[in-house]
Design a protein around this motif. Sequence first.
Motif, PDB file in Angstrom:
ATOM      1  N   ASP A 123       0.813  -1.217   0.000  1.00  0.00           N
ATOM      2  CA  ASP A 123       0.000   0.000   0.000  1.00  0.00           C
ATOM      3  C   ASP A 123       0.844   1.264   0.000  1.00  0.00           C
ATOM      4  N   SER A 124       2.129   1.105   0.255  1.00  0.00           N
ATOM      5  CA  SER A 124       3.013   2.272   0.249  1.00  0.00           C
ATOM      6  C   SER A 124       3.342   2.650  -1.190  1.00  0.00           C
ATOM      7  N   GLU A 125       3.177   3.904  -1.489  1.00  0.00           N
ATOM      8  CA  GLU A 125       3.394   4.333  -2.873  1.00  0.00           C
ATOM      9  C   GLU A 125       4.838   4.150  -3.324  1.00  0.00           C
ATOM     10  N   ASN A 126       5.759   4.049  -2.330  1.00  0.00           N
ATOM     11  CA  ASN A 126       7.174   3.914  -2.683  1.00  0.00           C
ATOM     12  C   ASN A 126       7.649   2.464  -2.706  1.00  0.00           C
ATOM     13  N   SER A 127       6.750   1.552  -2.417  1.00  0.00           N
ATOM     14  CA  SER A 127       7.164   0.148  -2.341  1.00  0.00           C
ATOM     15  C   SER A 127       7.326  -0.446  -3.734  1.00  0.00           C
ATOM     16  N   PRO A 128       8.276  -1.346  -3.903  1.00  0.00           N
ATOM     17  CA  PRO A 128       8.384  -2.060  -5.180  1.00  0.00           C
ATOM     18  C   PRO A 128       7.144  -2.906  -5.459  1.00  0.00           C
ATOM     19  N   PHE A 129       6.358  -3.165  -4.406  1.00  0.00           N
ATOM     20  CA  PHE A 129       5.157  -3.987  -4.565  1.00  0.00           C
ATOM     21  C   PHE A 129       3.902  -3.136  -4.743  1.00  0.00           C
TER      22      PHE A 129
END
Lengths: 290, 674
Positions: free
Chosen positions: A43-49
């Motif tokens: 859910d983090s906008e900066n996550s690779p996922f």
Amino acid sequence: DEPEGAMVQAEYSKGANQCMACHREGREEAAHEIFLTPMGISDSENSPFADGRHDCETCHGPSNSHRSRQEDGSRPLPGITFNNKTPVAAQNEICMACHDDSTMMHWPGSTHEEEEVACASCHEVHAPRDPALDKLAQQEKCFSCHPRTRSETFRASSHPLRFGEMTCTDCHNPHNGNNDFLLVNSNVNDTCYSCHAEKRGPFLWEHAPVSEDCTLCHNAHGSNHGALLNQRSPLLCQQCHAPGGHASTGYTTDLAEDSFQQRFMLGRSCSNCHAQVHGSNHPSGVSLTR
Amino acid sequence: QAQDTDPAIYSCAQCVGYTGWRGILDFGLGYVSDDSLRFGDYRGLEEEGFYAALDGDVHYRNLQGRYFDLYARDLGYDSRQLTMRGGNQDRYELRFGWQEIPQYRGYGTQTPFLGVGSDNLTLPPDWVYSSNTRGMTALESSLSAAFLKTRRKILDAGGTVKFARNWSFKADFQQQKKDGTRALGAGLYFNNSTILPAAIDYTTNQLDMSLAWSGKRGQVQLGFVGSYFDNGKTSMTWANPFASMPEHQAFRAAMEPDNEFYKFNLSGAFAVTPRIHLSGQAATGRLTQDDTFLPYTINPRYSDLPLPRSSLDGKLDTSTYNLSGKLFARLNHGFSFTARAKLDERDNKTPVDIYTQVSTDLFPTVNRYNRPYSYEREQYSADLRYRAHRVIRLSGGAVQNNMDRTLQAVERSEETTLWGEVKVNPVASTQVRFKLDSSNRDVSDYDQANDGSLPDHPLMRKYNQADRDRERAQIDLDFAPSEDFGINLSFFNAESEYTKSEVGLQESNDQSYSVNLNYAAGKKVNLYAFWTQDDIDAELINTPSTMANSWLGKTRDRITTLGLGLSARINEKSSVGFDYISADSKGDISVQTSNEEEPFSPLRTDLTNARVHYDHEINEHWGYKLYAEYEKYDSRDWIIDGLGVDGISSVLTMGDESPEYEVWYFRVQASYRF
């Protein structure tokens, strides 16, 4: 930004489902612990996922071919491997695509960047706690390339690195490119003063080398002599002081037995009297005795 | 990015969604087999007996990016540490930390003084005064142990807020308190000196704030640092053990004054093109100190001598300007060029006045001007790196360091360093690095500062202001024949020669050899070993007068460090580890006058440390940890050994001894995992 090179032409697999089928908990090459790290929060906008990204392949590059086997039974490598199979510059480009905030602004052209140190040499992004952020584990990462510094921490006088009370990044910023020795402050003294503010002065009676550079007398990593001094006094002091008389006398083994001369060489040596060696604020303290 | 990718395809059913709390709490007992201040140094385990052994870490995660981490270590010891952080990883973070660091500064120390811990040290009523320590007949009956222990307590609190996508604001507050007792030499009474157990009561508050902006091609950060030092003990008064006459019976020294430092800094980086990066920083700050002066002397006869001012009004400005640029050009092969310029200035604006010096608190003697030193450092460098082939990279560069000083013997020194490096990777598993650098420092005329003190010998050259040639060489070999196994061999040598110093430091050499081995069999077994030997040599010449023969002092420190260890996962539930360290040092000192002299007894330290641990998980929640550590330390130092408190007739010391101990430490902990 997408990494450059041949892998741009390669094909992405269908997300982390494919990867985790093999790299799941219990396997030798398990990678599930990435979901315990900030990287794994989709859910983090900066996550690779995050939505719109390629999950594992955001960092490892298009790796669909890694699912198949070659004639010899081995699997082709993923697009990017964070070891010596992928050039360091290509590895770091992946990391810097996201980690481009102000903490990394001086990385381009820094010592570690120019020495081709890979981010993954120090950081373990799959680990729940990156060893580079742990006081004791971080040192081992640094010492693997700086073996002499590890030896210095075991000397008779040293900062308490081996006890985990300090760590390398208390004084050094491995991502910095502008300060000498990658220090966290712009010069040696300002770095030392962050814990030793009492020596900052300015004193009425200054000792010139003290305000110039602490390392003129001290080895911050460790020394055979007390207080991290580079040498034993009186010889340390006699490298700079030759006014005649007791300050310039060659103190030999014979004089160590002399009851009058002992006070200049035994006990605390010069500091038996000149104890305020970092500076004195006493109006009568020009000789740094009070 | 993958805007052309259907996110649904990439939804991950097999990804593990860790939510909620997890952690491990370790609690139990530790036991130390013997009293040893040195073993307790930094560990907080100085006394024989049992200690509460409390460690742990606690974590919270949810799928929206909220998190909390707590790490606790050694909560039952004086070396406890606790750090916490929490927040939302895209928006904000709050941080808190607490740490205590115990340190011992002397071993076996004693004192006859009363009031240890205060700023006024007195002697017992039945004290017998004498001009030499052996005549102090009440000394032995007056002695009591005086631990030279300090404790540093560090509180950290701060936070970061990310807002408006590219902006973040960070603020951190730190308070460091350090208290305890240290040894302080006090040599005011003619030929006599006293080593005092002086109280320490330092507090430093620091505030560090920054506002940062990050864009696609650059970053900017504006910061402020304010640091405020407060000394709770601004002076130290002590009774004179050598004489009791009214004018001699007490002395007073000034302790470190309070000071304030603040600094504004601006940092920025900009990618002009993907191949050209520029970065820089500028900082300007001010350090002030204005503690009220003590009188010239505690002696009532001269205590009203007028001071030129009531406090120093000490003030110095610092500034740093730093610019670096990197040009990376890809021709046929990798080619990069980096240039840097740096200016670092300390402009001391402290007012200069004349101060009367009251010698031994009895005789007003010479008047002396204070000397507020200033300096300015310039550094310019340029590096060129060229990957001539896949297997070889050539690098070279030049560094120019210039320094201007005021009120010192040398106004300007200029040092030029040239360096070159070859890095060869014949195969992916092997790298050889060979680096040489050579520097030459030239200084302007050496004119001894006429500061009113006794002048140095006219041929003396202080080594930081002397002409110097320095050569350094470094060779590193990294060999990793497999992913499991790696070897590193390192050699370092530095030779400095002070070419125009007829008196002073002549030369210093520094040499180091290292071998490192690592073997990791998957994630189950890890083995390591290292060995390092350091040799540090120096030679200096000094002379008691211009008419006397000079003497030669030689020092050599050799330190050998050996370490090895393993960590292994025995099965799914158990792991074991072992570490061994041996660090031995030998310090040789000789001083040769006109006659050949015997060298001093070598200074020695021998450290042996071995640790073993075994961790076992009984079930999903419970387990236990066993830990044993053995440490033996032996040291010899002729400068303090065997002196006792009265071994020097004119100096009443605290009787330091070289530490020597053999200690076992055991720890048993239950582990609760959730």
